[in-house]
Design a protein around this motif. Sequence first.
Motif, PDB file in Angstrom:
ATOM      1  N   GLN A  29       0.828  -1.207   0.000  1.00 32.99           N
ATOM      2  CA  GLN A  29       0.000   0.000   0.000  1.00 32.99           C
ATOM      3  C   GLN A  29       0.863   1.260   0.000  1.00 32.99           C
ATOM      4  N   GLN A  30       1.983   1.209   0.766  1.00 29.59           N
ATOM      5  CA  GLN A  30       2.899   2.351   0.813  1.00 29.59           C
ATOM      6  C   GLN A  30       3.536   2.595  -0.546  1.00 29.59           C
ATOM      7  N   VAL A  31       3.932   1.493  -1.210  1.00 30.19           N
ATOM      8  CA  VAL A  31       4.530   1.611  -2.541  1.00 30.19           C
ATOM      9  C   VAL A  31       3.536   2.226  -3.526  1.00 30.19           C
ATOM     10  N   LYS A  32       2.288   1.764  -3.493  1.00 33.75           N
ATOM     11  CA  LYS A  32       1.253   2.296  -4.390  1.00 33.75           C
ATOM     12  C   LYS A  32       1.009   3.777  -4.117  1.00 33.75           C
ATOM     13  N   LYS A  33       1.027   4.148  -2.833  1.00 30.07           N
ATOM     14  CA  LYS A  33       0.814   5.542  -2.462  1.00 30.07           C
ATOM     15  C   LYS A  33       1.940   6.422  -3.008  1.00 30.07           C
ATOM     16  N   GLU A  34       3.184   5.953  -2.863  1.00 30.36           N
ATOM     17  CA  GLU A  34       4.332   6.715  -3.361  1.00 30.36           C
ATOM     18  C   GLU A  34       4.303   6.836  -4.883  1.00 30.36           C
ATOM     19  N   GLU A  35       3.893   5.761  -5.569  1.00 38.84           N
ATOM     20  CA  GLU A  35       3.795   5.795  -7.022  1.00 38.84           C
ATOM     21  C   GLU A  35       2.729   6.788  -7.471  1.00 38.84           C
ATOM     22  N   LYS A  36       1.610   6.796  -6.761  1.00 36.65           N
ATOM     23  CA  LYS A  36       0.526   7.715  -7.095  1.00 36.65           C
ATOM     24  C   LYS A  36       0.967   9.164  -6.903  1.00 36.65           C
TER      25      LYS A  36
END
Length: 233
Positions: A29-36
């Motif tokens: 979830q953290q990775v997806k947030k950073e990508e977004k």
Amino acid sequence: MNTETQTQTEKPTIKLSELSSEQVKELMQQVKKEEKEKKVKTAASRKALEELWSEFAIKNVHKFMPIRELVEENILETFSDFEPLSKLLVECYGIEKLDQDSFSKTLPDGSFSFSIGYNRTEGFNGNEGLGVDKIKMYIDTLKGDGDNDNVTKLAAAVDVFLKPNSVTGMLNPRKVKDLSKLREMYDSELFNEGIDIIEKAVIYTRTSQFVEGWQFVPLPDGRTKKVTFRFSV
């Protein structure tokens, strides 16, 4: 950097095998947030760049439009001034009309030069294909000479000159002129007929009016500088 400082700044390595399923889920979830967030930042940067580009374009169009209008007025006035001079050229040289696209005058001392005329494009009337066929027929007559390697090389060279433009589908008139220089080398009536057909199929169309010139301007240090210009409408 010493070993102690380097150890303090390095991020610890995370092994997925040592994490619980809940920790892996949180990490994803953290990775997806950073990508977004990264995509949002990139989109914002590109939008800002697009706005700057637009401002730059508008600013400089406004800057040059008045100059363009002035240049157009001056060119039209120059062509009007040239009309009586063109009539004198016809009269003095005993010709019916001026077929040239441009005229130039350079002062005897070389201090000034001015040219006036028309830009033009070159095209064809549709008969050029008949000339191409004639040239290819000439190449075919060489195939019985026994040296097929040379015939292949000749055909490849001719294809370069007779290769149509990928956009317009037309031949390049200038390349045809270069191919015409090989008349004496080939010494073929068939080849000459093909070149003649292509050259007669060329159509010249006047597109825009232009003026150009130069002047040698004295500089404060005693040298002179050649200042040139070219404008068209």
